[in-house]
Scaffold this active site. Structure first.
Site, PDB file in Angstrom:
ATOM      1  N   ASN A   5      -6.997   4.079  -2.710  1.00  0.00           N
ATOM      2  CA  ASN A   5      -6.374   3.819  -1.415  1.00  0.00           C
ATOM      3  C   ASN A   5      -6.188   5.102  -0.603  1.00  0.00           C
ATOM      4  O   ASN A   5      -7.020   5.444   0.212  1.00  0.00           O
ATOM      5  CB  ASN A   5      -5.042   3.099  -1.611  1.00  0.00           C
ATOM      6  N   ASP A   6      -5.097   5.819  -0.868  1.00  0.00           N
ATOM      7  CA  ASP A   6      -4.786   6.998  -0.053  1.00  0.00           C
ATOM      8  C   ASP A   6      -5.892   8.043  -0.071  1.00  0.00           C
ATOM      9  O   ASP A   6      -6.114   8.735   0.924  1.00  0.00           O
ATOM     10  CB  ASP A   6      -3.479   7.641  -0.538  1.00  0.00           C
ATOM     11  N   VAL A   7      -6.597   8.169  -1.195  1.00  0.00           N
ATOM     12  CA  VAL A   7      -7.613   9.215  -1.323  1.00  0.00           C
ATOM     13  C   VAL A   7      -8.870   8.899  -0.526  1.00  0.00           C
ATOM     14  O   VAL A   7      -9.800   9.711  -0.485  1.00  0.00           O
ATOM     15  CB  VAL A   7      -7.980   9.461  -2.801  1.00  0.00           C
ATOM     16  N   ALA A  51       1.340   6.432  -0.763  1.00  0.00           N
ATOM     17  CA  ALA A  51       1.895   7.052   0.438  1.00  0.00           C
ATOM     18  C   ALA A  51       2.597   6.043   1.329  1.00  0.00           C
ATOM     19  O   ALA A  51       3.288   6.417   2.273  1.00  0.00           O
ATOM     20  CB  ALA A  51       0.801   7.766   1.225  1.00  0.00           C
TER      21      ALA A  51
END
Length: 461
Positions: free
Chosen positions: A387-389, A428
């Site tokens: 997701n965030d990466v 996040a």
């Protein structure tokens, strides 16, 4: 006997270092662990042979309890829960050091007649060990979802409270060092340091937790080395310095990978916020969904597919079926690679270990800096639970809490397929702009089941 013990220590240190070298790759990691374990066994034997060693019954009881608790829990833990176990075991190490420092204080009447360096090293170990123990337990609670992964802060009072409990621990240590021998002083020091560990880790969000675990691991190593200095135990000094140094290097590398400073993380990191379900102006943004059949067809006609694994893949335990899918694609002459972000999952190397477990060739695992330049030539980027990466907001939105964090540039691929259970956010706590990209299709469902359906479709083509 003294010479024999010294030789045993030298052999154990050599095995520590040689074993650590084996951890640089999945092919040698298991062997490296065994080598280091043998080294630790030799170090324990050397310590037990030290003249004056007594209380053999208590030692045997402690070893028995440790084995009874440690071995079954380590064997039964799932890979998805490995970060929690690392945090918990690391905390136990810090707690052990703090208790040893307390025992040393009691048996020496407050370090009376001991050299100054013994008192200083022991008090340092007590503070850092207690911080590590309680901080690691908070990290465990957050990862295990016993405590909210969101930052839990005191607002404007956070930094003053941090400073106050740190000063309190230092004051207790100074009073003891200059001759105070009241046991309440040591108890006060341990309590203040424990509170410090709690209040420092509670405000740190889930996105920063891998860095926190590494930092706490380094602190435990440093506390063990300091305690070894106080006890004149070479094994503790060397092993502690190895853990402290390697943990510090890893913490620094991870912080750089996230474009974060360690002081900023300790001061309270991003992460753990509430998912944003709509666009900035409040409008609901549409996403394009796809099916396993369409995904299989799209990949079957590609020249190059890059799999981007994340924590969602680990939770679904989909690594084996992903490997089966890759074999089918490779049989059709399609190049398959895996893009690994330094902090994908919940701890460093999480994805590497999972994929190695599924016999994915190590050569196909590409680190972020290596794979990012290849996405432009990638026909399909298959994002499984990451997701965030992969969030382009890290590069395009200065107001984003992850702005500046290096990401896997999957949005540069010709097409992107994201496998997720829902539109929920990552650690996040923010929307992933990748999901709304015109080139992105969403395949909703359990990752293992979805990839299994893709495999069946590929077989039918």
């Amino acid at each position: 006997m003294t010479t024999f013990i010294a030789v045993l220590y030298i052999i154990s240190f050599a095995l520590f270092i040689y074993g650590l070298m084996g951890l640089t790759g999945p092919r040698t990691a298991v062997r490296g662990n065994w080598i280091a374990a043998v080294g630790m066994g030799i170090a324990v034997i050397a310590t037990l042979l030290t003249p004056g060693m007594s209380n053999w019954l208590l030692i045997a009881l402690g070893v028995a309890i440790g084995v009874a608790v440690g071995v079954p829990s380590a064997r039964k833990v799932k890979m998805t829960a490995m970060p929690q176990m690392v945090a918990l075991f690391n905390g136990v190490g810090g707690g052990a050091v703090a208790l040893i420092a307390w025992v040393e204080f009691r048996t020496t009447d407050g370090y009376a007649h001991e050299p100054a360096y013994v008192a200083i090293a022991s008090l340092f170990a007590a503070i850092v060990g207690s911080v590590s123990f309680w901080g690691s337990n908070i990290a465990f609670g957050k990862l295990q979802e016993l405590i909210s992964g969101r930052p839990i802060t005191l607002g404007k009072l956070q930094q003053p409270v941090n400073a106050l409990v740190l000063i309190a621990a230092i004051v207790f240590a100074v009073v003891i060092a200059i001759g105070g021998d009241a046991e309440l002083l040591m108890i006060g020091l341990l309590v203040a340091a424990g509170v410090l560990g709690v209040v420092v880790v509670l405000p740190i969000g889930g996105a920063d937790m891998p860095v926190v675990i590494s930092l706490l691991n380094a602190l435990t190593g440093l506390s063990a080395a300091a305690m070894g200095l106080a006890l004149d135990n070479t094994a503790l000094i060397v092993a502690g310095m190895i853990v402290g140094a390697s943990g510090s290097i890893l913490t620094n590398l991870m912080a750089k990978a996230m474009n974060r400073s360690i002081p900023a993380i300790v001061a309270g990191g991003f992460g753990g916020g509430t998912a944003v379900a709509s666009g900035k102006s409040g409008e609901v943004r549409p996403v394009r969904s796809t099916s396993a059949s369409d995904t299989a067809i799209q990949m079957a006609y590609a020249n190059k597919v890059v799999v981007v694994p994340g924590y969602g893949m680990a939770v679904a335990q989909a690594q084996h079926v992903v490997r089966e899918m890759a074999k089918l694609l490779e049989a059709k002459g399609i190049t398959v690679e895996y893009a690994i972000h330094p902090v994908a999952g919940r701890m460093p190397g999480h994805m590497n270990v999972l994929l190695a477990e599924a016999d994915v060739p190590y050569e196909q695992l590409k680190e972020m800096d290596e794979i990012n330049s290849e996405f432009a030539q990638t026909d399909v980027a298959l994002v499984i639970g990451a997701n965030d990466v992969t969030n382009p907001a890290a590069e395009t939105d200065p107001g984003s809490p992850i702005y500046g964090m290096p990401i896997l540039k999957v949005n540069h691929s010709r097409s992107v397929i994201v496998l997720k259970r829902s539109m929920s956010s990552g650690f996040a706590g923010i929307d992933n702009e990748l999901f709304y990209d015109a080139k992105t299709s969403m395949l909703f469902g359990d990752a293992k089941s979805s990839v299994g359906e893709i495999v069946e479709e590929l077989k039918a083509l």
